[in-house]
Motif scaffolding. Sequence first.
Motif, PDB file in Angstrom:
ATOM      1  N   ASN A  34       4.680   6.522  11.626  1.00  0.00           N
ATOM      2  CA  ASN A  34       6.065   6.319  11.202  1.00  0.00           C
ATOM      3  C   ASN A  34       6.214   6.834   9.757  1.00  0.00           C
ATOM      4  O   ASN A  34       5.859   6.150   8.791  1.00  0.00           O
ATOM      5  CB  ASN A  34       6.393   4.825  11.316  1.00  0.00           C
ATOM      6  N   VAL A  71      -3.008  11.024   9.948  1.00  0.00           N
ATOM      7  CA  VAL A  71      -3.853  10.067  10.655  1.00  0.00           C
ATOM      8  C   VAL A  71      -5.238  10.656  10.929  1.00  0.00           C
ATOM      9  O   VAL A  71      -6.279  10.045  10.624  1.00  0.00           O
ATOM     10  CB  VAL A  71      -3.167   9.638  11.976  1.00  0.00           C
ATOM     11  N   SER A  84      -4.785  -1.664  13.048  1.00  0.00           N
ATOM     12  CA  SER A  84      -3.799  -2.708  12.763  1.00  0.00           C
ATOM     13  C   SER A  84      -2.448  -2.326  13.355  1.00  0.00           C
ATOM     14  O   SER A  84      -1.410  -2.518  12.737  1.00  0.00           O
ATOM     15  CB  SER A  84      -3.713  -2.888  11.249  1.00  0.00           C
ATOM     16  N   TYR A 104      -1.017   1.234  22.353  1.00  0.00           N
ATOM     17  CA  TYR A 104      -1.229   1.760  21.000  1.00  0.00           C
ATOM     18  C   TYR A 104      -2.714   1.669  20.617  1.00  0.00           C
ATOM     19  O   TYR A 104      -3.253   2.539  19.959  1.00  0.00           O
ATOM     20  CB  TYR A 104      -0.353   1.015  19.989  1.00  0.00           C
ATOM     21  N   LEU A 158      -3.253 -14.284   8.106  1.00  0.00           N
ATOM     22  CA  LEU A 158      -2.205 -14.472   7.098  1.00  0.00           C
ATOM     23  C   LEU A 158      -0.895 -14.868   7.764  1.00  0.00           C
ATOM     24  O   LEU A 158      -0.634 -14.506   8.916  1.00  0.00           O
ATOM     25  CB  LEU A 158      -2.004 -13.192   6.274  1.00  0.00           C
TER      26      LEU A 158
HETATM   27  P1  NAD Z   1       3.959  -3.745  12.819  1.00  0.00           P
HETATM   28  O1  NAD Z   1       4.742  -3.354  14.000  1.00  0.00           O
HETATM   29  O2  NAD Z   1       4.644  -4.205  11.570  1.00  0.00           O
HETATM   30  O3  NAD Z   1       3.019  -2.516  12.371  1.00  0.00           O
HETATM   31  C1  NAD Z   1       2.275  -1.752  13.275  1.00  0.00           C
HETATM   32  C2  NAD Z   1       2.328  -0.285  12.825  1.00  0.00           C
HETATM   33  O4  NAD Z   1       1.407   0.469  13.613  1.00  0.00           O
HETATM   34  C3  NAD Z   1       3.690   0.386  12.993  1.00  0.00           C
HETATM   35  O5  NAD Z   1       4.170   0.818  11.738  1.00  0.00           O
HETATM   36  C4  NAD Z   1       3.414   1.552  13.953  1.00  0.00           C
HETATM   37  O6  NAD Z   1       4.164   2.725  13.641  1.00  0.00           O
HETATM   38  C5  NAD Z   1       1.940   1.786  13.743  1.00  0.00           C
HETATM   39  N1  NAD Z   1       1.292   2.481  14.849  1.00  0.00           N
HETATM   40  C6  NAD Z   1       1.295   2.169  16.164  1.00  0.00           C
HETATM   41  N2  NAD Z   1       0.555   3.040  16.864  1.00  0.00           N
HETATM   42  C7  NAD Z   1       0.076   3.954  15.984  1.00  0.00           C
HETATM   43  C8  NAD Z   1      -0.742   5.104  16.099  1.00  0.00           C
HETATM   44  N3  NAD Z   1      -1.240   5.483  17.294  1.00  0.00           N
HETATM   45  N4  NAD Z   1      -1.021   5.820  14.987  1.00  0.00           N
HETATM   46  C9  NAD Z   1      -0.530   5.435  13.779  1.00  0.00           C
HETATM   47  N5  NAD Z   1       0.244   4.353  13.607  1.00  0.00           N
HETATM   48  C10 NAD Z   1       0.545   3.610  14.690  1.00  0.00           C
HETATM   49  O7  NAD Z   1       2.938  -4.868  13.316  1.00  0.00           O
HETATM   50  P2  NAD Z   1       2.250  -6.032  12.452  1.00  0.00           P
HETATM   51  O8  NAD Z   1       3.175  -7.190  12.300  1.00  0.00           O
HETATM   52  O9  NAD Z   1       1.611  -5.458  11.236  1.00  0.00           O
HETATM   53  O10 NAD Z   1       1.120  -6.497  13.462  1.00  0.00           O
HETATM   54  C11 NAD Z   1       0.009  -5.667  13.766  1.00  0.00           C
HETATM   55  C12 NAD Z   1      -1.002  -6.487  14.546  1.00  0.00           C
HETATM   56  O11 NAD Z   1      -1.452  -7.585  13.733  1.00  0.00           O
HETATM   57  C13 NAD Z   1      -0.460  -7.117  15.831  1.00  0.00           C
HETATM   58  O12 NAD Z   1      -1.472  -7.108  16.791  1.00  0.00           O
HETATM   59  C14 NAD Z   1      -0.160  -8.539  15.415  1.00  0.00           C
HETATM   60  O13 NAD Z   1      -0.254  -9.435  16.501  1.00  0.00           O
HETATM   61  C15 NAD Z   1      -1.258  -8.828  14.415  1.00  0.00           C
HETATM   62  N6  NAD Z   1      -0.941  -9.856  13.414  1.00  0.00           N
HETATM   63  C16 NAD Z   1       0.290  -9.862  12.813  1.00  0.00           C
HETATM   64  C17 NAD Z   1       0.546 -10.812  11.817  1.00  0.00           C
HETATM   65  C18 NAD Z   1       1.883 -10.856  11.114  1.00  0.00           C
HETATM   66  O14 NAD Z   1       2.067 -11.734  10.288  1.00  0.00           O
HETATM   67  N7  NAD Z   1       2.823  -9.962  11.372  1.00  0.00           N
HETATM   68  C19 NAD Z   1      -0.451 -11.705  11.417  1.00  0.00           C
HETATM   69  C20 NAD Z   1      -1.695 -11.640  12.034  1.00  0.00           C
HETATM   70  C21 NAD Z   1      -1.942 -10.701  13.032  1.00  0.00           C
END
Ligand code: NAD
Length: 452
Positions: A34, A71, A84, A104, A158
Motif C-alpha cells: 500500500n 518488498v 505482520s 496474504y 499490544l
Molecule cells: P493492518 O491491516 O493495519 O495492516 C496490515 C498491512 O499488511 C496492510 O497495510 C496491507 O497492505 C499489508 N499487506 C498485506 N499483504 C501484503 C503483502 N503481500 N505485501 C506487502 N504488504 C501486505 O493490520 P494490523 O492491525 O496491523 O494487524 C496485522 C496482524 O496483527 C493481524 O493478524 C492482526 O490480527 C494482528 N494483531 C493486530 C493487533 C492490533 O492491535 N491491530 C494486535 C495484535 C495482533
Amino acid sequence: MKICCIGAGYVGGPTMAVIALKAPDIQVTVVDMNAARIAAWNSDTLPIYEPGLDDVVKEARGRNLFFSTDVKATIAAADIIFVSVNTPTKTYGVGSGRAADLRYIESVARTIAEVSTTPKIIVEKSTIPVKTAETIQQILAANTSGAKFQVLSNPEFLAEGTAVPDLFNPDRVLIGGERTPEGDAAVETLVSVYARWVPRERIITTNLWSSELSKLVANAFLAQRISSINAISALCEATGADVDEVANAIGKDSRIGPKFLKASVGFGGSCFQKDILNLVYLCESFGLPEVAAYWNQVVSMNDYQKRRFSARILKSLFNTVADKRIAVFGFAFKKDTNDTRESAAINVVRDLLAEHANVVVYDPKVPAAEIMSDVLGKGETNPRLTVATSAYEAALDAHAIAIVTEWDEFKTLDYTKIFADMHKPASLFDGRNIVDLAKLRAIGFRAHGIGR
Ligand code: NAD
Ligand code: UGA
C-alpha cells in the motif's frame, strides 16, 4: 543485522519503530504494498494515531528505521523477516464468516521463497490459526532455490491506544520455535533482539504450536471477561444492582483481578471477534463442537450487548426516534485510537438510522469520510447521517446523546450548556459509564448508563 517487516499496519508500524528505537545497530525496514500507507509513514502525519508514536518514529526514522514499497529487495537483504500482514475473517467459501483468511500470509511466503538466496528467520507476527507455521514451511520448502529458513511464532499482545507503552514494557514476549538445534538458535537470535530492553524473565519461549495457540487464547480470555461483565450488566439493569460496584467487588478478589471488567456498549476492534471466530472454527475443525459452542457464546453475548444499547435508546425515547436528532459521541472502537474496525458505534448508528433517526456523530480522531463509509459503505451517503466537528455541535437541538467511545474529553464537557441547547426531555445514554449520572440528572437529563 537487518530486519524486514512485511505489513505497515497497526502492528507492523509501531512494533518495528520500537525495535529500531531500542536497537540502533539493527537496520529495520517496514514494507507494504500500500504505497499511500508507506508515504504516510514517511510523512509528518503518520497513518495511525497512537499516543507517543510520533516521537519514537521521529527519533529512529532515517537513522535505522525505513519505510518502503520495495518488498522484494528488502526481503532479499534481510536476516529476519517479520510477517505482520492482515489475517481477516474469511468472507467466502469454506469457513466463511469464521475461519481466518490466510491468502496474504501465503502470498508473502511465496514472495519470500522466490527472492531469498541467504538464510532467513521468518517470524509470524500476525495472529494466525494453529499450525500456520507448518503451511509456511511447506510453501517455502516447495519453492525455494536453496535458501534455509526457520519459522518462528512471535505473536503481538499490544493494545491500540497504548501500543507504545505496551511495547516498551510488555507483560511478556512470547517466542515459539521448532525444538531442534536450528530452531533453538533462531529463537535465541530473536530473544537477543527483545532482550535489549525486555528483562529476560519476561521473554517466554515455547514450541511453535503453543505460541500460535496462546495468542488466540489470550484474546478469547480477554473478550470473555468483557462478555461476562456485560451479561451481568443486563442483570444489574433488571435488579437495581450497579455493574461497576459489582465489578469492583469481584475484582478485589486477587484470583479474579480488576482489569477488563468494564461493562460497555460491547467490545470492538479488529481482533477480538475475528480471533474468537477463528478459535471456534479451529475447534470445529478438530471435532470439538462443545468447545466451539462455548467460545462462540462470547461473540453472541457481544452482539446482544450492542443491540441492547440501541434498543434501550429506542424504548426510552417513547419507542420512536424517527426524525429525532441523536448525537453520537465517539466512533473509534476505544479511546486514543483512530481505528474504527468492528467498532460498536457502527452497529449503534446503523440501528438508529434503521429507525429513521437523524444521527450526528462526533469523534475527535476519526475523519468524517471514514465514519460515512463505515456505516453506509464506500462512497454512499444518507441525508440522515452527518458528522460534527465538536460534541457541542453534535448535541445542538438533539433529543438524545449516546456516548459510545470513552474519550476523556466527554467526561469534562459543559453538560449544563449542552442540556440548554437540546430538545426536552433531553436524554443521555452512557455506553461507557464515564459520566456522573446523578450530576446529569440534577441538570435535568434523563440519564442512563450500562448496568445501572
Ligand atoms: P493492518 O491491516 O493495519 O495492516 C496490515 C498491512 O499488511 C496492510 O497495510 C496491507 O497492505 C499489508 N499487506 C498485506 N499483504 C501484503 C503483502 N503481500 N505485501 C506487502 N504488504 C501486505 O493490520 P494490523 O492491525 O496491523 O494487524 C496485522 C496482524 O496483527 C493481524 O493478524 C492482526 O490480527 C494482528 N494483531 C493486530 C493487533 C492490533 O492491535 N491491530 C494486535 C495484535 C495482533
Ligand atoms: C486487544 C488485546 O487487549 C491485545 O492484547 C491484543 O494484542 C489485541 O486485541 C489484538 O490482538 O489485536 P485492542 O483490541 O487494541 O487489544 O484493545 P482492548 O483494550 O483490548 O479493547 C478491545 C475492546 O474491548 C474495545 O472496544 C474496548 O473498549 C473494549 N473493552 C475493553 C471493554 O468494553 N471493557 C473492558 O474492560 C476492556
